[in-house]
Design a protein around this motif. Sequence first.
Motif, PDB file in Angstrom:
ATOM      1  N   ILE A 200     -24.411  26.750 -58.635  1.00  0.00           N
ATOM      2  CA  ILE A 200     -24.843  27.089 -59.991  1.00  0.00           C
ATOM      3  C   ILE A 200     -26.282  26.636 -60.224  1.00  0.00           C
ATOM      4  CG2 ILE A 200     -24.412  26.737 -62.453  1.00  0.00           C
ATOM      5  CD1 ILE A 200     -21.446  26.376 -61.752  1.00  0.00           C
ATOM      6  N   ALA A 201     -26.601  25.415 -59.799  1.00  0.00           N
ATOM      7  CA  ALA A 201     -27.945  24.876 -60.030  1.00  0.00           C
ATOM      8  C   ALA A 201     -29.017  25.719 -59.360  1.00  0.00           C
ATOM      9  CB  ALA A 201     -28.012  23.439 -59.534  1.00  0.00           C
ATOM     10  N   HIS A 202     -28.694  26.324 -58.230  1.00  0.00           N
ATOM     11  CA  HIS A 202     -29.665  27.145 -57.504  1.00  0.00           C
ATOM     12  C   HIS A 202     -30.191  28.286 -58.371  1.00  0.00           C
ATOM     13  CE1 HIS A 202     -31.516  29.112 -54.028  1.00  0.00           C
ATOM     14  NE2 HIS A 202     -31.012  30.246 -54.485  1.00  0.00           N
ATOM     15  N   TYR A 203     -29.331  28.810 -59.266  1.00  0.00           N
ATOM     16  CA  TYR A 203     -29.716  29.965 -60.082  1.00  0.00           C
ATOM     17  C   TYR A 203     -30.191  29.577 -61.477  1.00  0.00           C
ATOM     18  CZ  TYR A 203     -27.619  32.368 -56.215  1.00  0.00           C
ATOM     19  OH  TYR A 203     -27.328  32.792 -54.937  1.00  0.00           O
ATOM     20  N   GLN A 204     -30.096  28.308 -61.819  1.00  0.00           N
ATOM     21  CA  GLN A 204     -30.648  27.765 -63.069  1.00  0.00           C
ATOM     22  C   GLN A 204     -30.269  28.599 -64.301  1.00  0.00           C
ATOM     23  OE1 GLN A 204     -34.887  27.494 -61.849  1.00  0.00           O
ATOM     24  NE2 GLN A 204     -34.577  25.291 -61.792  1.00  0.00           N
ATOM     25  N   PRO A 205     -28.985  28.794 -64.528  1.00  0.00           N
ATOM     26  CA  PRO A 205     -28.588  29.578 -65.712  1.00  0.00           C
ATOM     27  C   PRO A 205     -28.766  28.785 -67.001  1.00  0.00           C
ATOM     28  CG  PRO A 205     -26.645  28.663 -64.686  1.00  0.00           C
ATOM     29  CD  PRO A 205     -27.808  28.312 -63.783  1.00  0.00           C
TER      30      PRO A 205
ATOM     31  N   GLU B   4     -16.458  18.897 -67.966  1.00  0.00           N
ATOM     32  CA  GLU B   4     -17.332  17.786 -68.358  1.00  0.00           C
ATOM     33  C   GLU B   4     -18.267  17.397 -67.225  1.00  0.00           C
ATOM     34  OE1 GLU B   4     -16.767  13.101 -69.599  1.00  0.00           O
ATOM     35  OE2 GLU B   4     -15.255  14.576 -70.198  1.00  0.00           O
ATOM     36  N   MET B   5     -17.737  17.323 -66.007  1.00  0.00           N
ATOM     37  CA  MET B   5     -18.554  16.922 -64.865  1.00  0.00           C
ATOM     38  C   MET B   5     -19.637  17.959 -64.567  1.00  0.00           C
ATOM     39  SD  MET B   5     -15.556  15.410 -62.393  1.00  0.00           S
ATOM     40  CE  MET B   5     -16.680  14.975 -61.057  1.00  0.00           C
ATOM     41  N   LEU B   6     -19.272  19.232 -64.634  1.00  0.00           N
ATOM     42  CA  LEU B   6     -20.243  20.284 -64.359  1.00  0.00           C
ATOM     43  C   LEU B   6     -21.324  20.329 -65.434  1.00  0.00           C
ATOM     44  CD1 LEU B   6     -17.800  23.062 -63.152  1.00  0.00           C
ATOM     45  CD2 LEU B   6     -19.502  21.882 -61.743  1.00  0.00           C
ATOM     46  N   ALA B   7     -20.924  20.190 -66.691  1.00  0.00           N
ATOM     47  CA  ALA B   7     -21.905  20.204 -67.772  1.00  0.00           C
ATOM     48  C   ALA B   7     -22.934  19.096 -67.596  1.00  0.00           C
ATOM     49  CB  ALA B   7     -21.200  20.063 -69.122  1.00  0.00           C
ATOM     50  N   GLU B   8     -22.465  17.905 -67.224  1.00  0.00           N
ATOM     51  CA  GLU B   8     -23.375  16.775 -67.034  1.00  0.00           C
ATOM     52  C   GLU B   8     -24.273  16.984 -65.814  1.00  0.00           C
ATOM     53  OE1 GLU B   8     -23.205  11.916 -66.383  1.00  0.00           O
ATOM     54  OE2 GLU B   8     -21.418  13.028 -66.984  1.00  0.00           O
ATOM     55  N   ALA B   9     -23.687  17.428 -64.694  1.00  0.00           N
ATOM     56  CA  ALA B   9     -24.462  17.595 -63.468  1.00  0.00           C
ATOM     57  C   ALA B   9     -25.501  18.697 -63.597  1.00  0.00           C
ATOM     58  CB  ALA B   9     -23.523  17.898 -62.298  1.00  0.00           C
TER      59      ALA B   9
ATOM     60  N   LEU C 204     -20.451  26.738 -70.433  1.00  0.00           N
ATOM     61  CA  LEU C 204     -21.471  25.692 -70.454  1.00  0.00           C
ATOM     62  C   LEU C 204     -22.776  26.331 -70.911  1.00  0.00           C
ATOM     63  CD1 LEU C 204     -20.799  24.024 -66.969  1.00  0.00           C
ATOM     64  CD2 LEU C 204     -19.560  23.688 -69.118  1.00  0.00           C
ATOM     65  N   SER C 205     -23.521  25.640 -71.774  1.00  0.00           N
ATOM     66  CA  SER C 205     -24.688  26.273 -72.372  1.00  0.00           C
ATOM     67  C   SER C 205     -25.825  25.291 -72.607  1.00  0.00           C
ATOM     68  CB  SER C 205     -24.298  26.923 -73.704  1.00  0.00           C
ATOM     69  OG  SER C 205     -25.423  27.403 -74.388  1.00  0.00           O
ATOM     70  N   ARG C 206     -27.048  25.797 -72.424  1.00  0.00           N
ATOM     71  CA  ARG C 206     -28.231  25.049 -72.797  1.00  0.00           C
ATOM     72  C   ARG C 206     -28.471  25.129 -74.303  1.00  0.00           C
ATOM     73  NH1 ARG C 206     -31.102  23.721 -68.876  1.00  0.00           N
ATOM     74  NH2 ARG C 206     -30.581  25.590 -67.654  1.00  0.00           N
ATOM     75  N   PHE C 207     -27.909  26.185 -74.924  1.00  0.00           N
ATOM     76  CA  PHE C 207     -28.094  26.411 -76.352  1.00  0.00           C
ATOM     77  C   PHE C 207     -26.922  25.829 -77.140  1.00  0.00           C
ATOM     78  CE2 PHE C 207     -29.666  30.268 -74.082  1.00  0.00           C
ATOM     79  CZ  PHE C 207     -31.023  30.009 -74.225  1.00  0.00           C
TER      80      PHE C 207
ATOM     81  N   ASP D  75     -14.455  20.361 -53.061  1.00  0.00           N
ATOM     82  CA  ASP D  75     -15.790  19.755 -53.066  1.00  0.00           C
ATOM     83  C   ASP D  75     -16.559  20.348 -54.239  1.00  0.00           C
ATOM     84  OD1 ASP D  75     -18.292  18.731 -52.678  1.00  0.00           O
ATOM     85  OD2 ASP D  75     -18.484  19.365 -50.582  1.00  0.00           O
ATOM     86  N   LEU D  76     -16.503  19.677 -55.385  1.00  0.00           N
ATOM     87  CA  LEU D  76     -17.150  20.202 -56.584  1.00  0.00           C
ATOM     88  C   LEU D  76     -18.671  20.213 -56.439  1.00  0.00           C
ATOM     89  CD1 LEU D  76     -16.173  21.328 -59.325  1.00  0.00           C
ATOM     90  CD2 LEU D  76     -16.679  19.087 -60.315  1.00  0.00           C
ATOM     91  N   SER D  77     -19.214  19.393 -55.558  1.00  0.00           N
ATOM     92  CA  SER D  77     -20.666  19.369 -55.379  1.00  0.00           C
ATOM     93  C   SER D  77     -21.190  20.709 -54.881  1.00  0.00           C
ATOM     94  CB  SER D  77     -21.081  18.244 -54.428  1.00  0.00           C
ATOM     95  OG  SER D  77     -20.679  18.520 -53.101  1.00  0.00           O
ATOM     96  N   ARG D  78     -20.373  21.467 -54.152  1.00  0.00           N
ATOM     97  CA  ARG D  78     -20.812  22.784 -53.696  1.00  0.00           C
ATOM     98  C   ARG D  78     -20.919  23.759 -54.869  1.00  0.00           C
ATOM     99  NH1 ARG D  78     -17.069  23.736 -48.326  1.00  0.00           N
ATOM    100  NH2 ARG D  78     -15.431  23.702 -49.929  1.00  0.00           N
ATOM    101  N   ILE D  79     -20.011  23.620 -55.834  1.00  0.00           N
ATOM    102  CA  ILE D  79     -20.094  24.444 -57.038  1.00  0.00           C
ATOM    103  C   ILE D  79     -21.349  24.078 -57.825  1.00  0.00           C
ATOM    104  CG2 ILE D  79     -18.982  25.024 -59.213  1.00  0.00           C
ATOM    105  CD1 ILE D  79     -17.520  26.144 -56.774  1.00  0.00           C
ATOM    106  N   VAL D  80     -21.611  22.778 -57.952  1.00  0.00           N
ATOM    107  CA  VAL D  80     -22.822  22.328 -58.658  1.00  0.00           C
ATOM    108  C   VAL D  80     -24.065  22.888 -57.978  1.00  0.00           C
ATOM    109  CG1 VAL D  80     -24.233  20.318 -59.250  1.00  0.00           C
ATOM    110  CG2 VAL D  80     -21.743  20.229 -59.564  1.00  0.00           C
TER     111      VAL D  80
END
Length: 256
Positions: free
Chosen positions: A30-35, A57-62, A86-89, A22-27
């Motif tokens: 990670i999203a909870h901590y807003q890296p 690719e899926m994680l970067a987009e999500a 994966l990076s914001r920069f 269930d990749l949504s649990r990974i999303v």
Amino acid sequence: MRFRLLTYNIHKGIGGLDRRYDLSRIVETIAHYQPDVALLQEVDDGVPRSRLHCQAEMLAEALALPHRGFQRNVRLKVGHYGNAILSRFPMTDVTDVDLTIPFKKRRAALVARLHVDLGGHTRTVALANVHLGLAGFERTIQLRRLLITAELQRLRRDTPLIVGGDFNDVYGNLGRRVMTPAGFQLASGQGRTFPAAAPLRRLDRVFFRGELMAREAFVGHTSVARRASDHLPVIVDFEVVPPDANGHMPTTGRQG
């Protein structure tokens, strides 16, 4: 300039307890901590157990982390898995560094340079994402090999450099043996990350050197994180800083 880094062995998106993909649990974790930057290990690409998903690719987009690098480290009958950044920069010079020891499982580090905006000018932050071997001698050789690779040797000593990931270092020997002598500090503290449901071992670490300070570090313990993988994520808040008037950097790391 502060930024948040997360390192996380996502176990291909397969839960450590229920063994359910269930990749949504990974999303969600990670999203909870807003890296701003995520170093991920055990990322699948085109593997049947994970529905042939290209997970990087899926994680970067999500996660809205548009800049990414991925290395197909381990070849399976169908597909691969490996490390991802994966990076914001913006990210350049993404390079695979082979760390494989003969007769052992294939291992590699993913090395890259981030270009961080510091209010009008850009600063380079170098990264190395690792997933080291299971044997103690193997890990020591791999880490020393990484530190003398051309991609890291050509960096100036004051260039911010972060080495993070799954060190598989049960007894915490690599910090004292390899990283501290090479001028690194431990940013991630002594938080336990494995197994996720009831963590007993400190397998996941983040080290740094150069013009950086580690302001805060913790292990992510949300209820979803305890189910999403067999590891918990480590989160570190960094600040890019210049040296003091004497040219010295503040000491903020922990031994380990």
